[in-house]
Motif scaffolding. Structure first.
Motif, short mmCIF file in Angstrom:
data_model
loop_
_atom_site.label_atom_id
_atom_site.label_comp_id
_atom_site.label_asym_id
_atom_site.label_seq_id
_atom_site.Cartn_x
_atom_site.Cartn_y
_atom_site.Cartn_z
N TRP A 1 0.82 -1.21 0.00
CA TRP A 1 0.00 0.00 0.00
C TRP A 1 0.85 1.26 0.00
O TRP A 1 1.85 1.35 0.72
CB TRP A 1 -0.94 0.00 1.20
CG TRP A 1 -2.01 -1.02 1.04
CD1 TRP A 1 -2.03 -2.28 1.54
CD2 TRP A 1 -3.21 -0.87 0.28
NE1 TRP A 1 -3.16 -2.94 1.14
CE2 TRP A 1 -3.90 -2.10 0.37
CE3 TRP A 1 -3.75 0.16 -0.48
CZ2 TRP A 1 -5.13 -2.31 -0.27
CZ3 TRP A 1 -4.97 -0.05 -1.11
CH2 TRP A 1 -5.64 -1.26 -1.00
N PHE A 2 0.40 2.25 -0.80
CA PHE A 2 1.08 3.54 -0.88
C PHE A 2 0.05 4.66 -0.86
O PHE A 2 -0.97 4.58 -1.53
CB PHE A 2 1.92 3.61 -2.17
CG PHE A 2 3.00 2.57 -2.23
CD1 PHE A 2 4.20 2.76 -1.57
CD2 PHE A 2 2.79 1.39 -2.93
CE1 PHE A 2 5.19 1.78 -1.60
CE2 PHE A 2 3.77 0.41 -2.98
CZ PHE A 2 4.97 0.60 -2.31
N ASP A 3 0.35 5.69 -0.09
CA ASP A 3 -0.53 6.85 0.03
C ASP A 3 -0.26 7.80 -1.13
O ASP A 3 0.87 8.29 -1.29
CB ASP A 3 -0.27 7.55 1.37
CG ASP A 3 -1.20 8.71 1.64
OD1 ASP A 3 -1.82 9.23 0.69
OD2 ASP A 3 -1.32 9.11 2.80
N VAL A 4 -1.28 8.10 -1.92
CA VAL A 4 -1.11 8.93 -3.12
C VAL A 4 -0.73 10.38 -2.80
O VAL A 4 -0.17 11.07 -3.64
CB VAL A 4 -2.37 8.92 -4.02
CG1 VAL A 4 -2.63 7.53 -4.54
CG2 VAL A 4 -3.57 9.48 -3.30
N SER A 5 -1.02 10.83 -1.59
CA SER A 5 -0.73 12.23 -1.25
C SER A 5 0.63 12.40 -0.57
O SER A 5 1.02 13.51 -0.24
CB SER A 5 -1.84 12.79 -0.35
OG SER A 5 -1.93 12.01 0.83
N ASP A 6 1.37 11.32 -0.41
CA ASP A 6 2.66 11.36 0.27
C ASP A 6 3.78 11.16 -0.74
O ASP A 6 3.89 10.09 -1.36
CB ASP A 6 2.68 10.26 1.35
CG ASP A 6 3.99 10.20 2.11
OD1 ASP A 6 4.83 11.11 1.96
OD2 ASP A 6 4.17 9.23 2.87
N SER A 7 4.62 12.17 -0.93
CA SER A 7 5.69 12.08 -1.93
C SER A 7 6.70 11.00 -1.58
O SER A 7 7.24 10.34 -2.46
CB SER A 7 6.38 13.43 -2.10
OG SER A 7 6.97 13.83 -0.88
N LYS A 8 6.96 10.78 -0.30
CA LYS A 8 7.88 9.72 0.11
C LYS A 8 7.30 8.35 -0.28
O LYS A 8 8.02 7.47 -0.75
CB LYS A 8 8.13 9.78 1.62
CG LYS A 8 9.13 8.77 2.09
CD LYS A 8 9.39 8.90 3.58
CE LYS A 8 10.38 7.84 4.02
NZ LYS A 8 10.54 7.80 5.47
N SER A 9 6.00 8.20 -0.09
CA SER A 9 5.33 6.96 -0.46
C SER A 9 5.44 6.71 -1.96
O SER A 9 5.65 5.59 -2.40
CB SER A 9 3.86 7.02 -0.02
OG SER A 9 3.22 5.82 -0.28
N SER A 10 5.33 7.79 -2.73
CA SER A 10 5.45 7.69 -4.18
C SER A 10 6.84 7.20 -4.58
O SER A 10 6.98 6.33 -5.44
CB SER A 10 5.16 9.05 -4.80
OG SER A 10 5.31 9.01 -6.19
N LYS A 11 7.87 7.74 -3.93
CA LYS A 11 9.25 7.32 -4.22
C LYS A 11 9.45 5.86 -3.81
O LYS A 11 10.11 5.10 -4.51
CB LYS A 11 10.24 8.23 -3.50
CG LYS A 11 10.31 9.62 -4.06
CD LYS A 11 11.22 10.51 -3.26
CE LYS A 11 11.14 11.94 -3.76
NZ LYS A 11 11.87 12.87 -2.91
N ASN A 12 8.88 5.48 -2.68
CA ASN A 12 9.00 4.10 -2.21
C ASN A 12 8.33 3.12 -3.18
O ASN A 12 8.84 2.03 -3.42
CB ASN A 12 8.39 3.94 -0.82
CG ASN A 12 9.20 4.61 0.26
OD1 ASN A 12 10.38 4.92 0.06
ND2 ASN A 12 8.59 4.86 1.40
#
Length: 155
Positions: free
Chosen positions: A133-144
């Protein structure tokens, strides 16, 4: 019949409809989900963002001609009863066309129902431990997520 929950009336009826239409019981596809090397990715968002996206999508769908689409389907012979079984948008639009609900109730009730449905979907998907799972509003999550995809591709 052994594959269908005997308490699920909708699925039983649909299975009978399919068998009658084909004139035979169709071959059941085997589950191939474990046969493929698959990376499962889920995108999540904060409640406020999800609700805003649902609202925007709903308004766009209505502006794109949802009411006319449902009205045309009924004119071509699709019953109101069957329309309500096809999904939330059709169900509430049928009620709106039949003047069972007002403009404001139409959008409000449909939006609330879609929101509740999306919460049930997330509950169901969250049980699947294969999903990353990745949070679309979190840039760190996007990089991960990008890092995970690259790693998966290279293995």
């Amino acid at each position: 019949a052994s594959k269908i929950d005997p308490n699920n009336k909708r699925r039983l009826i649909r299975a009978i409809e399919i068998a009658r239409a084909l004139g035979r019981v169709p071959q059941i596809w085997r589950d191939v989900s474990n046969s493929w090397d698959t990376l499962w990715i889920g995108l999540s968002a904060k409640k406020e963002l999800q609700q805003d996206l649902i609202h925007q999508r709903l308004l766009a769908r209505i502006e794109a001609g949802l009411v006319k689409e449902v009205s045309d389907l009924h004119k071509k012979g699709l019953s109101w009863k069957r329309m309500e079984e096809l999904g939330l948008e059709y169900k509430f639009t049928a009620k709106y066309i039949k003047k069972e609900i007002t403009d404001i109730e139409y959008i409000s009730q449909l939006e609330t129902s879609i929101w509740h449905f999306s919460k049930r979907q997330m509950t169901w998907f969250k049980r699947d431990k294969r999903i990353h799972w990745f949070d679309v509003s979190d840039s760190k999550s996007s990089k991960n997520s990008l890092s995970l995809v690259k790693k998966w591709i290279n293995t």
